[in-house]
Scaffold this active site. Structure first.
Site, PDB file in Angstrom:
ATOM      1  N   ILE A  71      -8.118  44.087  22.486  1.00  0.00           N
ATOM      2  CA  ILE A  71      -9.461  44.646  22.637  1.00  0.00           C
ATOM      3  C   ILE A  71      -9.699  45.467  21.374  1.00  0.00           C
ATOM      4  O   ILE A  71      -8.874  46.298  20.989  1.00  0.00           O
ATOM      5  CB  ILE A  71      -9.588  45.515  23.910  1.00  0.00           C
ATOM      6  CG1 ILE A  71     -10.991  46.130  24.023  1.00  0.00           C
ATOM      7  CG2 ILE A  71      -8.511  46.577  23.999  1.00  0.00           C
ATOM      8  CD1 ILE A  71     -11.209  46.894  25.335  1.00  0.00           C
ATOM      9  N   SER A  72     -10.791  45.190  20.684  1.00  0.00           N
ATOM     10  CA  SER A  72     -11.053  45.844  19.407  1.00  0.00           C
ATOM     11  C   SER A  72     -11.226  47.348  19.580  1.00  0.00           C
ATOM     12  O   SER A  72     -11.665  47.825  20.634  1.00  0.00           O
ATOM     13  CB  SER A  72     -12.319  45.270  18.762  1.00  0.00           C
ATOM     14  OG  SER A  72     -12.141  43.917  18.427  1.00  0.00           O
TER      15      SER A  72
END
EC number: 2.1.1.77
Length: 224
Positions: A71-72
């Site tokens: 997840i960025s």
């Protein structure tokens, strides 16, 4: 430290953690679009990370979600959303659903979002997380995102969470006039640059938005 832990999780604790994230990691680093900041204040990131990492949900760092994907970090999601210049009602193709968090942020900005994920398990998890977070209207498709989604084109924005060697030709073909592509592109020696490509009739305007680090884009037009 995030000031948020799974043992002390509550709507109020999460809201405080999000507020700190916005002040320390977004505004302090130059994110100015009020609609981006408001959207990120409303999306519960803790619902999009693995349970054992809930205490790190609001750290400004990518977190592993399995299958070699992440997840960025919040700043990168905000930077992409700001660069996309989204308006309510825009048709958005989100390439690389991953956890579903970025798709939720774009939807919170009023966009109509189709999100494409190559890994079936990740797509399935995102389909569960998005309604829990209040974004049941986001459509998640299990497919090769490097091919775009021609059945839903044209798009006002195509936003990628993975780096390619160049802009995939199907994306350019599926972009509306005036539409924007925001994509990390690989350069020499593994360096990546975030590009914004805007379609102006038959022309393309390209802008370099700075250095970034993303997982590689996979699929027919992904990294070989």
């Amino acid at each position: 430290m995030t000031g948020f832990s799974p043992t002390a999780s509550s709507p109020h604790a999460a809201a405080r953690a999000r507020a700190r994230m916005i002040d320390r990691h977004l505004r302090a680093r130059g994110i100015r679009d009020a609609r981006v900041l408001d959207a990120m204040a409303r999306v519960p990131r803790e619902l999009f990370v693995p349970d054992h990492l809930a205490g790190e949900a609001y750290a400004d760092a990518p977190l592993p979600i399995g299958h070699g994907q992440t997840i960025s970090q919040p700043y990168i999601v905000a930077l992409t959303a700001e660069a996309a210049r989204l308006s309510p009602g825009d048709r958005v193709l989100d390439v690389g659903t991953g956890s579903g968090y970025a798709a939720a942020v774009y939807a919170a900005m009023g966009a109509e979002v189709w999100s494409v994920e190559l890994v079936p398990e990740l797509a399935g998890r995102a389909r569960e997380a998005l309604p829990r977070a209040g974004f049941a209207h986001v459509t998640v498709v299990t497919a090769d995102g490097s091919l775009g989604l021609p059945a839903r084109a044209p798009f006002d924005a195509i936003l990628a969470a993975a780096a390619g060697a160049e802009i995939p030709p199907p994306w350019l073909a599926q972009l509306a006039d005036g539409g924007r592509i925001v994509l990390p592109v690989e350069r020499h020696a593994g360096w990546q640059r975030l590009l914004r490509v805007t379609r102006r009739g038959e022309r393309e305007e390209r802008e370099d938005l700075g250095a970034v680090r993303f997982v590689p884009l996979r699929g027919a037009h992904g990294r070989r």
